[in-house]
Design a protein around this motif. Structure first.
Motif, mmCIF file in Angstrom:
data_model
loop_
_atom_site.group_PDB
_atom_site.id
_atom_site.type_symbol
_atom_site.label_atom_id
_atom_site.label_comp_id
_atom_site.label_asym_id
_atom_site.label_seq_id
_atom_site.Cartn_x
_atom_site.Cartn_y
_atom_site.Cartn_z
ATOM 1 N N GLY A 37 0.787 -1.218 0.000
ATOM 2 C CA GLY A 37 0.000 0.000 0.000
ATOM 3 C C GLY A 37 0.826 1.277 0.000
ATOM 4 O O GLY A 37 0.270 2.372 0.101
ATOM 5 N N CYS A 38 2.158 1.175 -0.142
ATOM 6 C CA CYS A 38 2.979 2.394 -0.078
ATOM 7 C C CYS A 38 2.941 3.157 -1.394
ATOM 8 O O CYS A 38 3.381 4.297 -1.470
ATOM 9 C CB CYS A 38 4.411 2.062 0.321
ATOM 10 S SG CYS A 38 5.345 1.215 -0.958
ATOM 11 N N GLY A 39 2.421 2.525 -2.449
ATOM 12 C CA GLY A 39 2.286 3.246 -3.710
ATOM 13 C C GLY A 39 3.194 2.750 -4.819
ATOM 14 O O GLY A 39 3.375 3.438 -5.827
ATOM 15 N N LYS A 40 3.725 1.535 -4.676
ATOM 16 C CA LYS A 40 4.632 1.003 -5.701
ATOM 17 C C LYS A 40 3.916 0.856 -7.037
ATOM 18 O O LYS A 40 4.402 1.321 -8.076
ATOM 19 C CB LYS A 40 5.187 -0.362 -5.256
ATOM 20 C CG LYS A 40 5.876 -0.336 -3.910
ATOM 21 C CD LYS A 40 6.396 -1.704 -3.511
ATOM 22 C CE LYS A 40 5.345 -2.761 -3.304
ATOM 23 N NZ LYS A 40 4.468 -2.535 -2.149
ATOM 24 N N SER A 41 2.742 0.205 -6.986
ATOM 25 C CA SER A 41 1.990 0.025 -8.234
ATOM 26 C C SER A 41 1.615 1.367 -8.833
ATOM 27 O O SER A 41 1.644 1.542 -10.057
ATOM 28 C CB SER A 41 0.730 -0.791 -7.981
ATOM 29 O OG SER A 41 1.051 -2.097 -7.610
#
Ligand SMILES: Nc1ncnc2c1ncn2[C@@H]1O[C@H](COP(=O)(O)OP(=O)(O)OP(=O)(O)O)[C@@H](O)[C@H]1O
Ligand SMILES: [Mg+2]
Lengths: 246, 252
Positions: A37-41
């Motif tokens: 959920g840290c925003g990699k995608s």
């Protein structure tokens, strides 16, 4: 060198990714690792021009110092799932990127067929994806990405759907393919082991807001990456990740 | 073939029970004719029935195919123009709440006794299920597939053609089947409201002559026609694209 600068992604008032910068060198594997959920995608999707429309993003991408549009034709994206279309044969799926880039169906087929054997998909050209095993599906997805012959490749957790054994095998296999035809790879993962086995460089991302908090080069050649040789790097990464999730 | 065996067996049992009931119970064949009586009526009146069935088939086929092409066209428009969808959908839903008993006479009143009012009625009845199932099918296109194509530089139309449309195929055929079951009934209703020929007229005449066997013969013809339409759709579904069936079988 593909470079991202000042990338900020917002969901309403929530900041998902904050002023992130990263660089993807040619011919190397750069792993992007971080808590769920840290925003990699989101970073990979932004770079590939497919960020969800409900998210607001600002930032710029440069190829060799020149600003580039997104999606940039020099980058091929591979989503988290294999995303093989069930109504197309494996060969048609593999040639999809070529077709979208303007080749005829016949040319695309002629281009992908010779790669079926090296990709471990011999005899599967006219099968449907549902008839393949998980590992074969993943290889078909890689074939679809690699055959586009782009300088850069963005892979979003390419092994996450595979069982442990197949995953190990596929990691080695992908590294071998990338040595044959080097690409600049940005690969998202949250598997420490995978990152330390495959990467030339590991970028650690923090959560809320997402930023790069560590940039760790791996200089040990892949063949020499034994558990012992990687122990230090792994414990460093582990403490970084645990700190980020707490 | 073995798959329809249970259905045939069940129907045979039902008919046998009905026949036995008529033979043993004290019930006038004028009220409830036995299956053999209905069959006899079908054979005796075959020329009449064929004449009327021909008219019904023409109306139903014309209305149904027009309806399918309208629904496909409309679905594309509504898919690409959300504001159009928001504007038109409530009206379309409302149109479905108008009862057939009101609609059929109105059509006759406005458009006379020709082909047009009957075909219009079939379209009005069958259009909506196809449209709705197409739209819900479009919405079911996997986001990852759309993303993949967009990342390859595909435009909106290419995404629609390569992902959205194929994803909607199962829903489309489900909608076709629903509409097909309405098509014949709607035609008969339209004929009943006013026409020169058709199974609806045949049934109306039979009713006015107190011929229960002929009414039931009309019912049989209507059922056979509906089943034939469903069968045709099934064959089209199976043969047009074998690959789609394999794909959807595998994901089931
Ligand atoms: N369309 C959206 N609207 C609002 N929030 C979103 C949207 N898409 C993603 N998010 C949020 O953005 C954050 C980052 O999502 P993203 O998928 O990029 O994470 P990730 O690092 O890839 O996670 P994972 O490891 O689980 O795949 C998440 O907290 C998610 O809830
Ligand atoms: Mg992700």
């Amino acid at each position: 060198m593909l470079r991202v600068e000042g990338l900020t992604i917002r969901a309403g008032s929530r900041v998902l990714v904050d002023d992130l910068a990263l660089a993807i060198p040619d011919g190397r594997i750069t792993c992007l690792i971080g808590p769920s959920g840290c925003g990699k995608s989101s970073v990979i999707k932004w770079l590939s021009g497919i960020l969800d429309r409900s998210l607001e993003a600002s930032g710029r991408a440069f190829l060799d110092g020149r600003p580039v549009p997104r999606p940039d034709p020099a980058l091929a994206y591979q989503p988290q799932q294999d995303a093989l279309f069930p109504w197309l044969t494996v060969a048609e799926n593999a040639g999809l990127g070529l077709e979208m880039r303007g080749q005829s169906r016949r040319d695309a087929r002629a281009r992908v067929l010779p790669l079926f054997a090296p990709f471990g998909l011999e005899g599967c050209a006219d099968a449907f994806p549902a008839q393949l095993s998980g590992g074969m599906r993943q290889r078909a997805a890689f074939l679809r990405t690699i055959v586009q012959d782009t300088r850069f490749v963005a892979l979003d957790e390419p092994f996450s759907a595979l069982d442990a054994v197949t995953r190990l095998r596929m990691q080695d296999w992908l590294c071998a393919r990338l040595t044959e035809t080097p690409r600049g790879v940005l690969m998202v993962t949250h598997d420490l082991h995978e990152a330390t086995q495959m990467a030339d460089r590991i970028l650690v991302m923090s959560a809320r807001p997402g930023r790069i908090v560590a940039d760790i080069p791996l200089t040990t050649p892949r063949a020499a990456r034994t558990e012992a040789a990687l122990a230090d790097t792994r414990s460093t990464l582990k403490s970084l990740l645990l700190k980020e999730t707490s | 073939m073995p798959r329809i065996l249970p259905a045939l067996l069940f129907a045979a049992l039902l008919l046998a029970a009905w026949e036995i009931y008529c033979a043993t119970a004290d019930v006038s064949p004028l009220v409830l004719p036995p299956p053999s009586g209905v069959l006899r009526a079908l054979v005796v009146q075959r020329h009449q029935i064929l004449h009327h069935a021909g008219s019904t088939i023409l109306v139903a086929a014309l209305g149904f195919s027009l309806s399918v092409s309208f629904a496909c066209t409309a679905s594309v428009a509504l898919h690409f123009a959300p504001w159009l969808r928001r504007g038109a959908m409530p009206l379309l839903v409302a149109s479905q709440t108008v009862p057939l008993v009101a609609l059929a006479p109105l059509m006759i009143l406005w458009f006379g006794f020709g082909l047009l009012p009957k075909v219009l009625l079939v379209i009005l009845v069958t259009f909506f299920p196809i449209l709705v199932s197409l739209l819900s099918g479009y919405a079911r296109a996997p986001g990852a597939f759309v993303d993949l194509l967009s990342s390859m530089g595909a435009g909106r139309w290419q995404v629609f053609r390569r992902v959205t449309m194929p994803s909607a195929r199962p829903a489309f055929f489900a909608g076709l089947r629903i509409s097909a079951t309405y098509a014949i009934v709607a035609t008969i209703f339209a004929e009943y409201a006013g026409a020169r020929a058709g199974i609806g007229i045949f049934i109306l005449t039979a009713k006015n002559n107190f011929r229960a066997d002929l009414v039931l013969a009309g019912v049989v013809v209507s059922a056979v026609l509906t089943l034939a339409l469903l069968g045709a759709l099934h064959i089209i579904d199976r043969t047009t694209a074998r690959r789609f069936r394999e794909a959807s079988d595998a994901t089931r």
